[in-house]
Enzyme design. Structure first.
Site, mmCIF file in Angstrom:
data_model
loop_
_atom_site.group_PDB
_atom_site.id
_atom_site.type_symbol
_atom_site.label_atom_id
_atom_site.label_comp_id
_atom_site.label_asym_id
_atom_site.label_seq_id
_atom_site.Cartn_x
_atom_site.Cartn_y
_atom_site.Cartn_z
ATOM 1 N N GLU A 1 -10.443 5.624 4.678
ATOM 2 C CA GLU A 1 -10.746 4.202 4.833
ATOM 3 C C GLU A 1 -10.722 3.879 6.315
ATOM 4 O OE1 GLU A 1 -7.995 2.116 2.236
ATOM 5 O OE2 GLU A 1 -9.557 2.043 0.727
ATOM 6 N N ASN B 1 1.796 -4.187 -1.826
ATOM 7 C CA ASN B 1 2.633 -4.133 -0.617
ATOM 8 C C ASN B 1 1.959 -4.729 0.619
ATOM 9 O OD1 ASN B 1 0.919 -1.906 -0.656
ATOM 10 N ND2 ASN B 1 2.287 -0.673 0.590
ATOM 11 N N GLU C 1 -6.196 6.258 -2.154
ATOM 12 C CA GLU C 1 -5.163 6.189 -1.115
ATOM 13 C C GLU C 1 -3.845 6.095 -1.860
ATOM 14 O OE1 GLU C 1 -5.576 6.507 2.039
ATOM 15 O OE2 GLU C 1 -7.724 6.184 2.280
ATOM 16 N N CYS D 1 3.103 3.139 2.185
ATOM 17 C CA CYS D 1 2.712 4.523 1.876
ATOM 18 C C CYS D 1 2.907 5.422 3.092
ATOM 19 C CB CYS D 1 1.256 4.537 1.437
ATOM 20 S SG CYS D 1 0.196 3.697 2.598
HETATM 21 P P1 NAD Z 1 0.541 1.053 -8.793
HETATM 22 O O1 NAD Z 1 -0.141 2.356 -8.838
HETATM 23 O O2 NAD Z 1 1.548 0.749 -9.830
HETATM 24 O O3 NAD Z 1 -0.536 -0.117 -8.897
HETATM 25 C C1 NAD Z 1 -1.616 -0.218 -7.990
HETATM 26 C C2 NAD Z 1 -2.739 -0.968 -8.655
HETATM 27 O O4 NAD Z 1 -3.290 -0.140 -9.677
HETATM 28 C C3 NAD Z 1 -2.303 -2.258 -9.336
HETATM 29 O O5 NAD Z 1 -3.323 -3.219 -9.188
HETATM 30 C C4 NAD Z 1 -2.176 -1.832 -10.795
HETATM 31 O O6 NAD Z 1 -2.314 -2.888 -11.708
HETATM 32 C C5 NAD Z 1 -3.322 -0.841 -10.902
HETATM 33 N N1 NAD Z 1 -3.192 0.152 -11.966
HETATM 34 C C6 NAD Z 1 -2.063 0.700 -12.471
HETATM 35 N N2 NAD Z 1 -2.373 1.597 -13.433
HETATM 36 C C7 NAD Z 1 -3.729 1.632 -13.515
HETATM 37 C C8 NAD Z 1 -4.662 2.364 -14.318
HETATM 38 N N3 NAD Z 1 -4.265 3.241 -15.234
HETATM 39 N N4 NAD Z 1 -5.979 2.155 -14.124
HETATM 40 C C9 NAD Z 1 -6.406 1.279 -13.177
HETATM 41 N N5 NAD Z 1 -5.583 0.543 -12.407
HETATM 42 C C10 NAD Z 1 -4.252 0.710 -12.570
HETATM 43 O O7 NAD Z 1 1.130 0.910 -7.318
HETATM 44 P P2 NAD Z 1 1.973 -0.293 -6.714
HETATM 45 O O8 NAD Z 1 3.345 -0.199 -7.304
HETATM 46 O O9 NAD Z 1 1.218 -1.561 -6.808
HETATM 47 O O10 NAD Z 1 2.014 0.128 -5.149
HETATM 48 C C11 NAD Z 1 2.889 1.067 -4.662
HETATM 49 C C12 NAD Z 1 2.220 2.423 -4.525
HETATM 50 O O11 NAD Z 1 1.040 2.295 -3.758
HETATM 51 C C13 NAD Z 1 3.073 3.418 -3.776
HETATM 52 O O12 NAD Z 1 3.083 4.663 -4.432
HETATM 53 C C14 NAD Z 1 2.393 3.547 -2.425
HETATM 54 O O13 NAD Z 1 2.592 4.742 -1.766
HETATM 55 C C15 NAD Z 1 0.980 3.301 -2.760
HETATM 56 N N6 NAD Z 1 0.254 2.795 -1.576
HETATM 57 C C16 NAD Z 1 -0.593 3.639 -0.916
HETATM 58 C C17 NAD Z 1 -1.261 3.214 0.223
HETATM 59 C C18 NAD Z 1 -2.210 4.132 0.968
HETATM 60 O O14 NAD Z 1 -3.008 3.637 1.757
HETATM 61 N N7 NAD Z 1 -2.147 5.433 0.781
HETATM 62 C C19 NAD Z 1 -1.080 1.914 0.665
HETATM 63 C C20 NAD Z 1 -0.225 1.080 -0.022
HETATM 64 C C21 NAD Z 1 0.435 1.544 -1.161
#
Ligand code: NAD
Length: 502
Positions: A481, A170, A267, A302
């Protein structure tokens, strides 16, 4: 260019996104080189649904090569004077600023986010975060401890080793900067796992930085979570994991870190409340709701202020202004200057958003308000565009009120009693952010103390700032962070040293 770098000449300020894609398609960044991957996956441009380019479908072999490169670079990088490390980050920030336009266009094409309202700003913020962390090199200080006149006792701060940094799609550049900035200035080597949905701007920015670093200090691999991310979190040479993404993946990452007993920062998601009191400045609050809900990012944040609690006395006035403002926003081609709002990232995420809106529609007494108009440009694929949507009349236990939707959908709730609204705002497994809007200082101060969130703001809805510590409570994650404190706490380890002086 760094003597050890084997990168080809990188596209300059007058490059196009296609120049970058031609260079980066199918590549990982390993040991200071762009390395082609054996298996590829297709990255789709969300606004047209046409293939954009190929990304590596990396697995354990590619991950091991990247970790080995980082491990080999670590001793030299850790021994580089801390302020010299920081100076490289500052220089990279200047180069990113100079090349920001083609990089912003690349980011807009792969994420579907609007160039004017989102992507140009993201480039600026990412450079700013690197510059801020570049200045922290001189702050890697320990403490001396009064102990015994014949004994000198102190703590020092050391780097951890190889840091695995896992990114979502995102805001990939800002989130990468928040991880690699502190990790690198503290003397760690890094392996970034880019999002398989939007890896190219991440890789381009990392290549610019890598060109200035010793080969292997910064590496980027792309692949799916199960194949690439899981291989990275399980790798025995990884000393720390910093992850941003969904709660479900965060739990898997935390378990992988626990299995190896290494530190993990998470995060994760949020369902952040925005409390509007009867005395709030209406214009400022409506603008704050639009900014806070990140409508220009299709709500894919998020921190999105996705539960808006309006005092009954101002609810009608607030809603009519919000509807008018949202209705005037232009939804369309992410690259067009007139566009305020682009697309959702992919079909899966769009289906999730639609499913939540359908659930709200099916709830007796609920009202679903859609604002604005979908684009009619035949050059665009209509599938991933979504209207800003407001959900009214839902009970607090409805899935749309409790769960993160991660789309342009805000829940509007009405309140009469201050104690009740604080309790409702806090009735969530998440605890990432919260805002309160009032002119009454006592109410504002009380709310900041009582709201259960890691980032609480009054009468504003700022995004992440490099020097303000950011991180959630509860299911929103672990650790912080941004800020000096986060760099010291989460990217170094403390060693106690004791000298007998006699
Ligand atoms: P996601 O969890 O599907 O993927 C995030 C990353 O993790 C990707 O690179 C993915 O390939 C990797 N990943 C997925 N499963 C994994 C595993 N088992 N082991 C290691 N890596 C793995 O999330 P997304 O769809 O890319 O992003 C949206 C989510 O991110 C939302 O829930 C949002 O709230 C969260 N987000 C949080 C913040 C924050 O700062 N708190 C910021 C941005 C997004």
């Amino acid at each position: 260019m760094n003597d050890m770098s084997a990168l080809p000449t990188l596209p300059g300020a007058d490059a196009s996104p296609e120049d970058w894609l031609a260079l980066l398609s199918g590549m990982n960044l390993v040991g200071g080189r762009l390395v082609p991957a054996a298996k590829l996956l297709e990255v789709i441009e969300p606004a047209t649904l046409k293939p954009l380019a190929s990304a590596p479908a990396s697995g354990p072999a590619e991950v091991s090569a990247a970790v080995a490169a980082a491990r080999a670079a670590f001793p030299f990088w850790a021994a580089t004077p801390a302020r010299a490390r920081g100076a490289i980050l500052a220089r990279a920030a200047d180069l990113i600023d100079a090349q920001a336009e083609p990089l912003a266009r690349l980011l807009a094409r792969e994420t579907g986010k609007a160039l004017r309202t989102e992507c140009r700003g993201e480039l600026k913020v990412a450079a700013d975060i690197l510059r801020f962390h570049g200045g922290l090199g001189g702050e890697l200080k320990g403490e001396t401890i009064p102990f015994d006149p014949a004994v000198f006792a102190a703590t020092t701060r050391e780097p951890l080793g190889v840091v695995a940094a896992i990114l979502p799609w995102n805001v990939p550049l800002v989130l990468m900067a928040l991880k690699i900035g502190p990790a690198l200035v503290a003397g760690n080597a890094v392996v970034v796992k880019a999002s398989e949905e939007a890896p190219f701007a991440t890789l381009a920015v990392a290549a610019i930085l890598s060109d200035l670093l010793p080969a292997g200090a910064l590496n980027v691999v792309t692949g799916t979570g199960p194949d690439c991310g899981a291989a990275l979190t399980a790798h025995p040479e990884v000393a720390k994991i910093t992850f941003t993404g969904s709660e479900a993946a965060g739990r898997a990452v935390y378990a992988a870190g626990a299995a190896r007993i290494i530190p993990v920062s998470l995060e994760l998601g949020g369902k952040s409340p925005m409390i509007v009191c009867a005395d709030a400045d209406m214009d400022r609050t409506v603008a704050g709701a639009i900014a806070g809900m990140r409508f220009t990012r299709q709500g894919q944040s998020c921190t999105a202020a996705s539960r808006i609690y309006l005092h009954r006395d101002v609810a009608e006035a607030f809603l009519s202004r919000l509807r008018a403002a949202l209705g005037a926003m232009v939804i369309g081609d992410p690259l067009a200057e007139a566009t305020d709002i682009g697309t959702i990232i992919n079909a899966k995420q769009k289906a999730t958003v639609d499913r939540y809106v359908a659930l709200a529609e099916a709830h007796p007494g609920a009202e679903v308000i859609r604002c604005g108009r979908l684009p009619e440009d035949p050059a665009l694929a209509p599938d991933l565009f979504a209207l800003p949507t407001l959900l009214l009349g839902l009970p607090e236990d409805h899935p749309c009120v409790r769960e993160e939707i991660f789309g342009p959908v805000a829940v509007i709730q009405i309140w009469d009693d201050y104690e009740d609204v604080i309790a409702r705002a806090n009735d969530s497994g998440y605890g990432l952010a919260a805002t309160v809007w009032t002119r009454d200082l006592r109410v504002a101060m009380d709310a900041t103390k009582r709201l259960n969130a890691g980032y609480v703001q009054v009468n504003q809805n700022l995004t992440i700032q490099p020097n303000l510590s950011y991180g959630g409570f509860g299911n929103s994650g672990l650790g912080k962070e941004a800020s000096l404190e986060a760099m010291r706490e989460h990217f170094t380890r403390s060693k106690t040293i004791v000298f007998a002086m006699d």
